[in-house]
Write a protein that holds these residues in place. Sequence first.
Motif, PDB file in Angstrom:
ATOM      1  N   SER A  79      -5.378   3.571   0.198  1.00 32.92           N
ATOM      2  CA  SER A  79      -3.986   3.391   0.617  1.00 32.92           C
ATOM      3  C   SER A  79      -3.910   2.970   2.077  1.00 32.92           C
ATOM      4  CB  SER A  79      -3.207   4.684   0.400  1.00 32.92           C
ATOM      5  OG  SER A  79      -1.881   4.556   0.839  1.00 32.92           O
ATOM      6  N   VAL A  80      -4.682   3.641   2.931  1.00 30.61           N
ATOM      7  CA  VAL A  80      -4.686   3.282   4.349  1.00 30.61           C
ATOM      8  C   VAL A  80      -5.235   1.875   4.540  1.00 30.61           C
ATOM      9  CG1 VAL A  80      -5.705   3.832   6.588  1.00 30.61           C
ATOM     10  CG2 VAL A  80      -4.811   5.658   5.147  1.00 30.61           C
ATOM     11  N   SER A  81      -6.268   1.547   3.765  1.00 29.09           N
ATOM     12  CA  SER A  81      -6.844   0.204   3.864  1.00 29.09           C
ATOM     13  C   SER A  81      -5.824  -0.856   3.493  1.00 29.09           C
ATOM     14  CB  SER A  81      -8.066   0.098   2.950  1.00 29.09           C
ATOM     15  OG  SER A  81      -8.614  -1.203   2.990  1.00 29.09           O
ATOM     16  N   PHE A  82      -5.016  -0.613   2.471  1.00 27.13           N
ATOM     17  CA  PHE A  82      -4.006  -1.595   2.085  1.00 27.13           C
ATOM     18  C   PHE A  82      -2.902  -1.693   3.126  1.00 27.13           C
ATOM     19  CE2 PHE A  82      -0.373  -3.345  -0.145  1.00 27.13           C
ATOM     20  CZ  PHE A  82      -0.951  -4.298  -0.963  1.00 27.13           C
ATOM     21  N   MET A  83      -2.527  -0.564   3.727  1.00 26.51           N
ATOM     22  CA  MET A  83      -1.434  -0.574   4.683  1.00 26.51           C
ATOM     23  C   MET A  83      -1.864  -1.044   6.064  1.00 26.51           C
ATOM     24  SD  MET A  83       1.125   0.272   2.911  1.00 26.51           S
ATOM     25  CE  MET A  83       2.252   0.327   4.270  1.00 26.51           C
ATOM     26  N   SER A  84      -3.174  -0.994   6.349  1.00 27.87           N
ATOM     27  CA  SER A  84      -3.655  -1.376   7.678  1.00 27.87           C
ATOM     28  C   SER A  84      -3.609  -2.885   7.854  1.00 27.87           C
ATOM     29  CB  SER A  84      -5.089  -0.879   7.883  1.00 27.87           C
ATOM     30  OG  SER A  84      -5.160   0.523   7.776  1.00 27.87           O
ATOM     31  N   TYR A  85      -3.489  -3.287   9.104  1.00 27.16           N
ATOM     32  CA  TYR A  85      -3.552  -4.691   9.504  1.00 27.16           C
ATOM     33  C   TYR A  85      -2.499  -5.533   8.789  1.00 27.16           C
ATOM     34  CZ  TYR A  85      -8.050  -2.928  11.021  1.00 27.16           C
ATOM     35  OH  TYR A  85      -9.037  -2.172  11.588  1.00 27.16           O
TER      36      TYR A  85
ATOM     37  N   HIS B  60      -8.393  -4.776  -7.348  1.00 31.50           N
ATOM     38  CA  HIS B  60      -8.315  -6.222  -7.208  1.00 31.50           C
ATOM     39  C   HIS B  60      -7.287  -6.601  -6.145  1.00 31.50           C
ATOM     40  CE1 HIS B  60      -9.936  -6.831 -11.586  1.00 31.50           C
ATOM     41  NE2 HIS B  60     -10.802  -6.238 -10.777  1.00 31.50           N
ATOM     42  N   LEU B  61      -6.137  -5.942  -6.154  1.00 31.83           N
ATOM     43  CA  LEU B  61      -5.126  -6.212  -5.131  1.00 31.83           C
ATOM     44  C   LEU B  61      -5.649  -5.888  -3.744  1.00 31.83           C
ATOM     45  CD1 LEU B  61      -3.168  -6.169  -7.680  1.00 31.83           C
ATOM     46  CD2 LEU B  61      -1.437  -5.379  -6.085  1.00 31.83           C
ATOM     47  N   LEU B  62      -6.414  -4.801  -3.641  1.00 26.74           N
ATOM     48  CA  LEU B  62      -6.942  -4.397  -2.342  1.00 26.74           C
ATOM     49  C   LEU B  62      -7.943  -5.413  -1.817  1.00 26.74           C
ATOM     50  CD1 LEU B  62      -7.150  -2.336  -0.083  1.00 26.74           C
ATOM     51  CD2 LEU B  62      -8.856  -1.104  -1.440  1.00 26.74           C
ATOM     52  N   LEU B  63      -8.827  -5.908  -2.684  1.00 27.97           N
ATOM     53  CA  LEU B  63      -9.820  -6.899  -2.259  1.00 27.97           C
ATOM     54  C   LEU B  63      -9.137  -8.158  -1.726  1.00 27.97           C
ATOM     55  CD1 LEU B  63     -12.487  -6.574  -5.110  1.00 27.97           C
ATOM     56  CD2 LEU B  63     -12.695  -5.805  -2.748  1.00 27.97           C
ATOM     57  N   ILE B  64      -8.160  -8.638  -2.479  1.00 21.25           N
ATOM     58  CA  ILE B  64      -7.469  -9.861  -2.047  1.00 21.25           C
ATOM     59  C   ILE B  64      -6.652  -9.587  -0.792  1.00 21.25           C
ATOM     60  CG2 ILE B  64      -5.718 -11.535  -2.724  1.00 21.25           C
ATOM     61  CD1 ILE B  64      -6.707 -11.268  -5.582  1.00 21.25           C
ATOM     62  N   LYS B  65      -6.001  -8.428  -0.714  1.00 23.70           N
ATOM     63  CA  LYS B  65      -5.216  -8.100   0.484  1.00 23.70           C
ATOM     64  C   LYS B  65      -6.103  -8.064   1.716  1.00 23.70           C
ATOM     65  CE  LYS B  65      -3.813  -5.103   3.689  1.00 23.70           C
ATOM     66  NZ  LYS B  65      -4.672  -4.380   4.656  1.00 23.70           N
ATOM     67  N   ASP B  66      -7.287  -7.435   1.612  1.00 32.79           N
ATOM     68  CA  ASP B  66      -8.188  -7.373   2.759  1.00 32.79           C
ATOM     69  C   ASP B  66      -8.581  -8.770   3.221  1.00 32.79           C
ATOM     70  OD1 ASP B  66      -8.131  -4.651   2.873  1.00 32.79           O
ATOM     71  OD2 ASP B  66      -9.948  -4.351   1.702  1.00 32.79           O
ATOM     72  N   TYR B  67      -8.899  -9.641   2.261  1.00 32.93           N
ATOM     73  CA  TYR B  67      -9.330 -10.984   2.648  1.00 32.93           C
ATOM     74  C   TYR B  67      -8.174 -11.772   3.257  1.00 32.93           C
ATOM     75  CZ  TYR B  67     -12.638 -14.852   2.518  1.00 32.93           C
ATOM     76  OH  TYR B  67     -13.501 -15.852   2.885  1.00 32.93           O
ATOM     77  N   VAL B  68      -6.978 -11.603   2.710  1.00 31.53           N
ATOM     78  CA  VAL B  68      -5.813 -12.320   3.250  1.00 31.53           C
ATOM     79  C   VAL B  68      -5.488 -11.820   4.655  1.00 31.53           C
ATOM     80  CG1 VAL B  68      -3.340 -12.701   2.960  1.00 31.53           C
ATOM     81  CG2 VAL B  68      -4.856 -12.858   0.997  1.00 31.53           C
ATOM     82  N   SER B  69      -5.614 -10.523   4.877  1.00 34.80           N
ATOM     83  CA  SER B  69      -5.351 -10.003   6.221  1.00 34.80           C
ATOM     84  C   SER B  69      -6.376 -10.520   7.216  1.00 34.80           C
ATOM     85  CB  SER B  69      -5.354  -8.480   6.198  1.00 34.80           C
ATOM     86  OG  SER B  69      -6.636  -7.978   5.856  1.00 34.80           O
TER      87      SER B  69
END
Length: 979
Positions: free
Chosen positions: A506-512, A396-405
Amino acid sequence: MQSTKSRRRISPADGGDNSSGADKQDQLLLSSAICNGEDLSPFVRKAFAAGKPDFLLHNLKAFTRSKESEIEEVCKAHYQDFILAVDDLRSLLSDVDDLKSSLSLSNAHLQSVAQPLLSSLDAFIEARNVNNNLLMCLGSVKICVEIVELCARSNAHIKNDQLYLALRCVDQIERNLLKIAPSSTLKRMLEKHIPAVRVYVEKKANKEFGDWLVEIRAVSRNLGQFAIGQASSARQREEELRMKQRQAEEQSRLSVRDCVYALEEEDDGLDLELERENGGGNVNGGSLGFDLTPLYRAFHIHQSLGAEDRFKHYYFETRKLQLTSDFQVSSMTPFLESHQTFFAQIAGFFIVEDRVLRTGGGLITKWEVENLWELAISKMCSVLEDQFSRMQTANHLLLIKDYVSLLGVSLRRFGYPVDALLDVLSKHRDKYHELLLSDCRKQITDAVNADKFEQMLMKKEYEYSMNVLAFQLQTSDITPAFPYVAPFSTTVPDCCRIVRSFIEDSVSFMSYGGQLDSYDVVKKYLDRLLSEVLDEALVKLIKTSVFGVSQAMQVAANMAVFERACDFFFKHAAQLSGIPLRMADRGKRLFPLKKSRDAAEEMLAGMIKVKIDGFMSLMENVNWLGDEPLQGGNEYVNEVIIFLETLVSTAQQILPPQVLKRVLQDVMSHISGKIIGALMGDLVKRFNVNAITGLDIDIQLLESFAESQRSILSEAEANELKLGLAESRQLVNLLLSNNPENFLNPVIREKTYNALDYRKVVTISEKLRDPSDRSFFATRGAKPNPKRKSLDALIKRLREYHRLPCQMYYDPTWSDHLYHLANDHPAHDHLSWMDSTLVVADDLCSHPPSQAVNFTLMQCYDFPFGLLPNGVTGYELDPETGEFKVYLPQTCKFTIEGYDLEYKSTITGVISKDRLTHLKGISVKVLLLWLSIVEVDKKNGELQFSVGIASANFPLEGFEESPSCGCGFDCDDANLAVL
C-alpha cells in the motif's frame, strides 16, 4: 516663317457664303477642316456613304483653285528677297570649292609624311592583339585549372563521404567560376553535373538520416531503460537513506540522553547527466550512447542546399509518425510483459528530443516538442486507463504503477510535466486497495483455517527473530532460551506477515505519486484490512472451528498477541510513509480486532461456563432446610474451585493477566448469577438461614480463590474478580443482616447493596420462611423475631413500591401516594418518604444516570431501554393517549453495525405496550438516503423497525445497552468522559 505666322484657324462661320443649303454647309465644313489640318476621313466616309464622291472631289478641287491664287500673291510679295538669297548662295559655293582644293593638298602632304608612322602603328597593334590573346588564353587556362581542381576535390570529398565539403566545392564553382568559364562546352558540362552532385549529396544525406531514424528507435528504448534504471537506483538509495534516518530517529527517541544524529548523503555520481556539446554538429549522449551527428549533418547539408524548412518539416512529421507507432500496444503480448518496453521507448524518444531541442540550432522548436508531449501524455493516460480497468490483480497494478512513477521521475528531470500520469495512478488507488484487500482476504482465510490451535515451537534464534522480533511481539527484551514455546500459534506470525506485506504494498503504491494524504489512505485501508478482513476471519474461525476450552484459550491468547501486533502495524505504516512516530501515536484508535477478541473471550468464558454449569447442577443436592449449617462448603463449590484452579494453572502460561482477569470475572459473575437463579427458580421452594450460611461459606471460598490470584494479578485486579460475586454476596449479607429493612435506606443501599435488584430481593426473601424455632423468625404463637419483622416490612414495602415505577413520573398524585405509604409505617420514621422513592427507582440506581430516563420510559411499556441513546435529559408522557416527547441536548448521530442513525434533539411519538407509532425525529441512512423510522413493534423476541415502505427485524439482545452519541458502542473512557 511669315507663312507660318500668317496661318490661323478658320471656323465654318468665316465663309463668305451664307447659304443655308446643306451642300453649302458641307463645303464650309470641309474647307474649315482642311485649313485647320484636321482629319478628312469622316468627310470621305460620309461622301461614299451618301453616294456623292464626285461632290467631294469637286469641293476639293475648288478648294485647291482657291489656294493657288493665294500662293501666287505670296510669291509676288516676296520675289525680291528670293533673288537676293540665290545670289548669296552662288557666292558661298565658290568659297567652298577653294577650301576643298586647299584641303586636298594638305591631305596629300600629310599622307606622305605619316606613312612610316602608320606602318609602325599597324605593327604595334598586331603585337598588342597577340599579347591580349595570350593573356586571355592564360586566364582561360587558369579558370579551367581551378574548375578542374574544384571538381577533383569535390569527387574526392564525395568518395570520402565528406558531403558538406563536396557541396562547398560545387557551390564555389557555381558562384565564382561558372559564369566566367571560357568554354561553352565546359560550361554546359558544369551546368549539367552541378545539380546532379547536389542531388547525390541530398540522397546520400537522406539515406544517412533514414538509417539514423531506424537506429535511434532502438537507441531510444535502451536510453529510456537506462534513464528509468537510474531513477530506480536513486529511489533505492533514497529508501536506504530514509531507513537510516528512521533508525536514527528511533534510537534518538528511545535513548536516555538527547542525542542528535546527522546523516550526510553521499554523492552517488550516478545522476542522469547528458553532455551538452555545441559545434560541429556532433552531439553524443555520453554514457547513454546515442549519436546525433548524422541528424545534424543532414540538417546542415539541407541548410546548404537551401532546403532548411523542408527538412525541419520532414523531421518533425517523421518523428511524429515514429512516436505514433510507439503508441501501438500489442494485443498478442500481455501488457504486464510489454509495459516496460512501451514506456521506455517513449521516455527515450523525449530524452532525444530534449537534446535536439537544446543543441539542434532550431531544428525543432519548443512548441513542437510540447505538442508531441501532449500527444504522448494523452495516449499514455488512455492506455493506462484501459489497462488498469482490465486488471484484476493488485500486484500487476503495483508493478505498472512503480514503473510509471519512475518514468515520471525520469522525464520530470528534463522538464516534461507528468501530473496527468500521476492523476491516473491516484484515480485507481481505490481499485488497487480493493484488489489488495481481496488478495489478503484469501491469504488470511487460508492462514486462519490452517491454525492447529497449538503453541508455536521455535528451535533457532532466527525463527524467533523472524516470527517474534520482526513484529515486536516480544514481552521482554531478553532473548529466551531455545527451543522456545511461544504463547501464540503459527496463525499469528502468518497473519502478521500478510498484514505487513499489505502495508508495504500500500505504501509502495501511494509513494512517489505526489499525494500529501498517503498515510491517511494507507491507514484507512489498514483499518479495513484489520477490522473487515482479519477480524471477520477470526470471528468466523471462533464460531465454526473452536470446540474445546484449550482451543478457545489458544485463540484468546492469539488475540492478546494480535493487540500488540496492531500497534506495530500502525507504527510500521507511519514509518514507511515518512510520518514521525510521535504523530502516529497521537492518532491511535480502538483495537481494530475488538469483535474477534470479544468473541474469543466470550467463547472461552462460555465454554468455561458450560463446565461450571455442570458443577453448579450439584446444587440440587444442597439441603435448603438443613438443621445445621454445612461446614467446608457445599459439594458444587468445591468442584468449581478445583476446576478453576486447574484452569488457571494452564491458562496463566499463555493468557496475559488482563485477558485471564476478564474471563475469570465473567465466570465469577456467572457463578453468582447461577446462585441467585437457583434461589429464584423452582428448584428452591423455600430455604432457611442454615442454607444461607452455607451459601455464605461457598461465596467465601470463591472469594478466597479470587484473592489467591494475586500471584498473577495485581491486588486491584484480584479485587475486581471478587466484584463478580457482588450480587450473591450482597444478597447473602442482606438475608443474614439483623436489620434487612436498611435496604430501603438509599445511603446504605448505595454503599452496601448497589448490585441488588429489588424484585429479586422480593422473590427470594419470600422463600425465607422457616417455621422452626431455630430460625431467626419467631415460631407460631410466639413474639415475632425483630429480624423477621424487619424482613417482612421490607417485603411489604417493596411489593407496594413495585407498582409505582410506571406512574411515578407522570402521575400528579404520586407524591401524595408515597406520603401515605410512609405514614402507614410510623415505626420507620427514620426513613423519609422522599428517601423511599429510591426504592421505586431501583432500576434507575442499577443503571448509569444517563440511562435512567431511558429505563423508566421504556421499561414501563416493556421495551428495552437501549432504543434511546445515552444523554436523554428528560421526557413528557400523556398516560391516557401514550403521546410522549423525549429531549436530548442536541442532535445525536452514531453508527451501529454499519447503520448510520440520527436522533433529533426532540423525539415525539405514541407509545403503548410493545408498540411505538407516529415516531418523528429518528432517521436511518439506507444506501445514500436518510429514511425516517415511523414505527417499532415488539414481536416474538424481536424488534421490527418500519420506515413506511420497508421494515427490518433485530433481536432484543442488541438493545440491552444504550449507545452513546458520536461513537455508538465503540467508545473508550476518554470519549465517555467527554460525553
